[in-house]
Enzyme design. Structure first.
Site, short mmCIF file in Angstrom:
data_model
loop_
_atom_site.label_atom_id
_atom_site.label_comp_id
_atom_site.label_asym_id
_atom_site.label_seq_id
_atom_site.Cartn_x
_atom_site.Cartn_y
_atom_site.Cartn_z
N HIS A 90 -3.50 5.80 3.69
CA HIS A 90 -4.56 4.87 3.15
C HIS A 90 -3.69 3.54 3.85
CE1 HIS A 90 -5.92 1.74 0.45
NE2 HIS A 90 -6.83 2.48 0.45
N SER B 209 -11.25 -1.10 0.20
CA SER B 209 -10.16 -0.91 0.60
C SER B 209 -10.09 -1.39 2.11
CB SER B 209 -9.33 0.37 0.50
OG SER B 209 -8.75 0.57 -0.69
N ASP C 288 0.87 -1.20 -0.06
CA ASP C 288 -0.08 -0.08 -0.05
C ASP C 288 0.85 1.17 -0.11
OD1 ASP C 288 -2.11 1.85 1.00
OD2 ASP C 288 -3.33 -0.05 0.70
#
Length: 736
Positions: free
Chosen positions: A205, A529, A133
């Site tokens: 994220h 996600s 990520d």
């Protein structure tokens, strides 16, 4: 003239464009063709590349060994054509861009600290989850290592922070993958190389995703007092390994493959990916074949080595055929709600009150303000300081709020037909109560009859638990079938994905304005996600208890014990539940060779893919093609040219006690003739395998374009186990 290649990245708010005669490519090679004089694969790749490049210095971006066999490099079209004639060449793939799919959820999937899966699995102790990520914020309290065991003795990873002290027993590895980024954006290398060398997460994220999967317990976590409580990942005592391959300027296949390559080599047990190819980058509008999907190809190598791979299914719902990351050897996750709402309360002076969706993060005094009601028209040039303004608006909500804010008003009550949810309110950095138009008459009556004395009070930061319906699939969650491989029912499972609280870089502005930025160590995000790492954590708990189970066995345990809900093309087997995943009774197990045999049955459309993932030619790989894949779900197509009965074969392995009998139970599938043979399975031993067939017939055609139900095997003696297999019959046809 040379060919011009334009690559557009959709990531954050940055659009990067590469215009050149060269482009980065991923080259797949057959290692069995490596000439003996070469000591290793890299020297062979380098020599091969040098032989096709004549007027510039050849350079390999990455040499891959564990995820795929091959390398990535920048080539002109003519160089690529010459390379195709070199010994060992298998195929090429463009270095396609990839995009992200962006305290309460552990309880929501039936985890608690006193009994059940958490204590039995020791909270995932000893299992390593690899997160590919945007990096990680190691200073977050979610990554402390209290209660976490020692680093596994077989761990081979490294910590690439400037200070190795930033890693600990929780965060045991962190690496950076940026060569593909630089190859696609050469200007970055010269100007900003320093900021691309650290695994630190400057986006948020990756931190959020990692903490969902395996964040440790953190008390008093909240998003500005919303969702307040103890935050925890699904496997809080598992280890984390971070592979930073996603950047603000873009995410590239070559970097993602390199990250998967490294994760396999380091020794992770689970890989979680909350990213994937975008339909926006499908230049030919014919869908991405699995052979061109870096996650599909690299993940096959991972499952060959026993690594469980879980991915997000995408946020392009609610449309059929919108799902991505649907390779049959991957666990594909959809996203749903978790039965929680964030609200504010509006109370008028007559004590009539209304609740409304809100995530307003600021401070607001809980006192009565005078009310001004504006029926219609502009509020410009009016002075409404320290008043709550009530108005109607359905079209230009943003401009109306801007107008009212300029008057000095304390807050706004906006009566509207728009159906707003909590996440829709985040963008308004001003105290606003969105009230449904069904309450217009009540509010107008009070405000107009008390013109000079009307008052109201606004209260924010309220969290309401147990709201219905939940779980329910999010409208944004991508639906199957999977364009590139519709023979398998996808998604596999549903997990929490709507407004999930998790860790966040505390130095990154989370909301607010330039004048008044707001920061928090936790954030609420929505998307598949967020759903994928929930399942990665569950897989870690299973792996801890059953270290010898294959990735397919783990997938089966999760799917067959799920809380069945609705249309499997939206929710898969249903919502993930941990009540019985450690002891599912029966499993559908599948070997890597089984996947290949199934692909071989579709050899014409899968020739290139078979060549890549087996590293051999079809005649060698396809000695036992099979029309059946032992998958824990079934999809059958009944279209005008596919109306004949469909037969599916499945095999169950007894992982429970010996001498157990199961009887079949069929639910749903209205209008279909369903025949299951045999109707009873009698297992005399543990690990014994028994098979059955399902015959589906639609004598009068499907009544709806999607008909679904279950074929379940129920423990005959104690009804302790019900092993469910979702079945879909559909007339959906992929649009050309």
């Amino acid at each position: 003239m040379g060919m011009t290649v334009v690559i557009i990245l959709v990531f954050s708010f940055f659009v990067a464009i590469v215009t050149a005669e060269t482009s980065p490519y991923i080259i797949h090679m057959d290692l069995s063709a490596k000439p003996l004089p070469f000591s290793d694969h890299r020297s062979w790749f380098s020599t091969t590349l040098t032989s096709v490049i004549t007027n510039r210095k050849p350079k390999i971006i990455y040499a891959y060994t564990d995820s795929v066999h091959g390398f990535s490099a920048v080539l002109t079209n003519s160089e690529l054509q010459r390379l195709k004639h070199k010994p060992g060449y298998v195929s090429f793939t463009k270095d396609l861009p990839v995009k992200l799919h962006t305290t309460f959820s552990p309880k929501f999937i039936a985890l608690n600290s006193t009994s059940g899966t958490w204590p039995v699995s020791n909270y995932g102790a000893g299992i390593v989850i690899g997160i590919i990520d945007t990096g990680i914020w190691p200073d977050s309290p979610s990554f402390h290592d209290d209660g976490v065991g020692s680093v596994p003795s077989k761990w081979k990873g490294a910590c690439e922070f400037n200070s190795s002290s930033l890693c600990n027993k929780k965060l045991i590895g962190a690496k950076v993958f940026n060569k593909g980024l630089f190859a696609n954006n050469p200007d970055l290398r010269e100007t900003k190389i320093g900021q691309y060398s650290s695994p630190y997460d400057t986006i948020g994220h990756g931190t959020h995703v990692a903490a969902i999967a395996a964040g440790n317990h953190v008390k008093n976590a909240s998003y500005f007092s919303y969702a307040q409580g103890t935050a925890s990942g699904i496997a809080p005592h598992a280890h984390l390994a971070i592979y930073k391959a996603a950047w603000e300027e873009g995410i590239y296949s070559s970097d993602v493959i390199a990250a998967i390559d490294q994760a396999i080599r380091d020794g992770v047990h689970v890989i979680s990916l909350s990213l994937g190819l975008s339909f926006e980058d499908d230049d030919d509008n014919d869908g991405f074949g699995l052979e061109n999907d870096p996650i599909a190809v690299a993940s096959f190598a991972a499952i060959q080595k026993g690594v469980f791979v879980v991915t997000s299914g995408g946020n392009d719902g609610p449309y059929y055929w919108s799902l991505i990351n649907g390779a049959p050897w991957i666990m594909t996750v959809g996203a749903g709600t978790i039965g929680r709402q964030f609200q504010g309360t509006l109370t008028f002076g007559n004590r009539v009150s209304f609740s409304f969706p809100s995530l307003f993060p600021g401070e607001f005094p809980s006192v009565q303000f005078p009310v001004t009601y504006i029926e219609s028209g502009s509020v410009e040039n009016k002075t409404l300081a320290n008043r709550i303004v009530v108005c109607n608006e359905n079209i230009n909500i943003g401009s109306k709020l801007h107008q009212i804010r300029s008057t000095g008003a304390a807050a706004v009550v906006l009566i509207t037909d728009k159906l707003l949810e909590e996440q829709d309110t985040i963008k308004f950095q001003f105290p606003v109560a969105f009230i449904g138009s069904k309450h217009r008459e009540t509010i107008e009556s009070y405000a107009s009859s008390n013109k000079n004395n009307a008052t109201a009070k606004l209260e924010f930061r309220k969290t309401v638990i147990g709201t219905k319906p939940a779980p329910e699939v999010g409208t944004y969650s991508s639906r199957g079938p999977f364009t590139s491989f519709p023979q398998i029912l996808k998604p596999d499972i549903l997990a929490p994905g709507t407004l999930i609280l998790s860790a966040w870089p505390s130095v990154e502005q989370i909301t607010g304005t330039r004048a008044l930025p707001l920061f928090s160590g936790f954030n609420l995000l929505t998307g598949t996600s967020m759903a994928a790492p929930h399942v990665a954590g569950v897989a870690a708990l299973i792996k801890q208890v059953h270290p010898n189970w294959s990735p397919s066995a783990i997938k089966s345990a999760i799917m067959t014990t799920a809380l069945t809900l609705d249309n499997p093309l939206a929710v898969g087997a249903g919502h993930v539940s941990t009540n019985k995943v450690l002891n599912p009774g029966l499993i559908y197990d599948t070997t890597p060779q089984d996947f290949i045999n199934f692909l071989c049955h579709e050899a014409k459309q899968s020739r290139k893919l078979i060549n890549i993932i087996t590293r051999s030619n079809i005649s060698d790989a396809c000695k036992k093609p099979s029309p059946y894949l032992n998958y824990p779900s079934i999809i059958a197509y009944f279209t005008s040219d596919q109306s004949s009965p469909k037969i599916f074969k499945r095999t169950l392995t007894n992982v429970g006690e010996a001498k157990r009998s199961y009887i079949v139970r069929v639910r749903g599938l209205k209008g279909l003739n369903v025949v299951v043979e045999p109707k009873k399975l009698m297992f005399s031993e543990k690990n014994e395998k028994l098979s059955y067939t399902v015959r589906l017939e639609s004598p009068r055609g499907l009544q709806e374009n999607v008909v679904y139900g279950l074929v379940s095997w129920v423990d005959e003696d104690e009804a302790e186990f019900e092993v469910s297999c979702s079945v879909v019959a559909t007339s959906l046809v992929q649009e050309s």
